[in-house]
Design an enzyme around this catalytic site. Structure first.
Site, mmCIF file in Angstrom:
data_model
loop_
_atom_site.group_PDB
_atom_site.id
_atom_site.type_symbol
_atom_site.label_atom_id
_atom_site.label_comp_id
_atom_site.label_asym_id
_atom_site.label_seq_id
_atom_site.Cartn_x
_atom_site.Cartn_y
_atom_site.Cartn_z
ATOM 1 N N TRP A 10 36.780 38.791 48.284
ATOM 2 C CA TRP A 10 37.491 39.332 49.446
ATOM 3 C C TRP A 10 38.933 39.719 49.112
ATOM 4 O O TRP A 10 39.598 40.377 49.913
ATOM 5 C CB TRP A 10 37.491 38.308 50.585
ATOM 6 N N LYS A 11 39.422 39.249 47.962
ATOM 7 C CA LYS A 11 40.828 39.505 47.596
ATOM 8 C C LYS A 11 41.740 39.012 48.734
ATOM 9 O O LYS A 11 41.397 38.046 49.389
ATOM 10 C CB LYS A 11 41.026 40.986 47.244
ATOM 11 N N HIS A 94 40.692 37.731 37.049
ATOM 12 C CA HIS A 94 40.478 39.045 37.659
ATOM 13 C C HIS A 94 41.558 40.023 37.170
ATOM 14 O O HIS A 94 42.705 39.638 36.968
ATOM 15 C CB HIS A 94 40.515 38.932 39.181
ATOM 16 N N GLU A 166 34.153 44.056 34.768
ATOM 17 C CA GLU A 166 34.770 44.932 35.767
ATOM 18 C C GLU A 166 35.695 45.928 35.081
ATOM 19 O O GLU A 166 36.857 45.605 34.790
ATOM 20 C CB GLU A 166 35.594 44.109 36.765
ATOM 21 N N GLY A 233 34.149 44.005 45.765
ATOM 22 C CA GLY A 233 35.421 43.948 46.473
ATOM 23 C C GLY A 233 35.305 44.584 47.845
ATOM 24 O O GLY A 233 34.811 43.969 48.789
ATOM 25 N N GLY A 234 35.744 45.841 47.940
ATOM 26 C CA GLY A 234 35.807 46.540 49.228
ATOM 27 C C GLY A 234 34.555 46.407 50.078
ATOM 28 O O GLY A 234 34.638 46.117 51.282
HETATM 29 P P1 13P Z 1 35.881 47.038 44.457
HETATM 30 O O1 13P Z 1 34.442 46.704 44.762
HETATM 31 O O2 13P Z 1 36.713 47.170 45.706
HETATM 32 O O3 13P Z 1 36.012 48.177 43.515
HETATM 33 O O4 13P Z 1 36.486 45.752 43.715
HETATM 34 C C1 13P Z 1 35.792 45.223 42.653
HETATM 35 C C2 13P Z 1 36.430 43.958 42.277
HETATM 36 O O5 13P Z 1 37.545 43.936 41.797
HETATM 37 C C3 13P Z 1 35.704 42.722 42.545
HETATM 38 O O6 13P Z 1 36.317 41.645 41.952
#
Ligand code: 13P
Length: 253
Positions: A10-11, A94, A166, A233-234
């Site tokens: 979720w950041k 990350h 990633e 992420g998003g």
């Molecule tokens: P996104 O899916 O938003 O590109 O982010 C990927 C991510 O950094 C997951 O840790």
């Protein structure tokens, strides 16, 4: 056989009340998932996420963990603190931590050794920048990240690790690695683990892809033979989108 594992990162999104709302939507949508499901939430949401997912098939993780056990480390959160909330996972290394907060392979290594030593499951992130990809050094970069990041990590400890590949240029950009490119690098990464830990341990390691993975591209990415999951992420911030990733169609046959 490696059980696929799909985790939402979720950041820095969702307050406690927003966490409740999102998880209440998500829980029924993913209850029949064939893969393991994890949500890595902000520290402040851990208790609430653990409380709400109790008795469900969703596990909870944090997005970082301190290398020190306790003491004068202002702003850090220890493994014991995480474990007492009920969190089972911690993301380590990350690219946003590396890029904005000075995280290095050495600090990743220290955090990883502490996390697995304490009984947390670690989701360890590696990946190249756009300049590194264009410079043709993707393999060299991820190899160094792994060799330096995994110093002192035993084969037994490796069982508590999930590796997340990633590519930095694919994170939050809407640009995804093609399934073939992702597979190629993930397969290379498995080879690096083979040379460090032997074939059996490397074949047991689950490797996720992350970087603009979403409802539209998850099926194809998950069809790749070495891709065992995703770090999202998003798309993990929307219950329906994340659920569609988790409930990906198995095209492997
Ligand atoms: P996104 O899916 O938003 O590109 O982010 C990927 C991510 O950094 C997951 O840790």
């Amino acid at each position: 056989m490696r059980k696929p594992i799909i985790a939402g990162n979720w950041k820095m999104n969702n307050t406690v009340s927003q966490t409740s709302a999102l998880l209440n939507q998500l829980i029924p949508l993913v209850k029949d998932a064939a893969c393991e499901v994890v949500v890595c939430v902000p520290f402040t949401s851990l208790f609430e996420a653990v409380r709400l997912t109790k008795g469900t098939n969703i596990a909870v993780g944090a997005q970082n963990v301190a290398w020190a056990e306790k003491g004068a480390f202002t702003g850090e959160i220890s493994a014991d603190m995480l474990i007492e909330t009920g969190a089972k996972y911690a993301v380590i290394g990350h690219s946003e931590r590396r890029q904005y907060f000075g995280e290095t392979d050495e600090s990743v290594n220290k955090r990883l050794n502490t996390a697995v030593g304490k009984g947390l499951k670690a989701i360890v992130c590696v990946g190249e920048t756009l300049a590194e990809r264009e410079g043709g050094i993707t393999e060299k970069v991820v190899k160094a990240q792994i060799e330096n990041g995994f110093k002192g990590v035993s084969a037994a400890d490796l069982q508590s690790v999930i590796l997340a590949y990633e590519p930095v240029w694919a994170i939050g950009t809407g640009k995804t690695a093609t399934p073939q490119d992702a597979q190629n690098t993930v397969s290379y990464i498995r080879g690096v683990f083979t040379s460090l830990y032997g074939t059996q341990n490397a074949n047991a390691l689950r490797i996720q892809y992350g970087g603009s993975m979403n409802a539209a591209n998850a099926d194809e990415l998950m069809a790749q033979p070495d891709i065992d999951g995703g770090l999202i992420g998003g798309a993990s911030l929307n219950a329906a989108d994340f659920a569609r990733v988790v409930m990906y169609k198995n095209l492997r046959g």
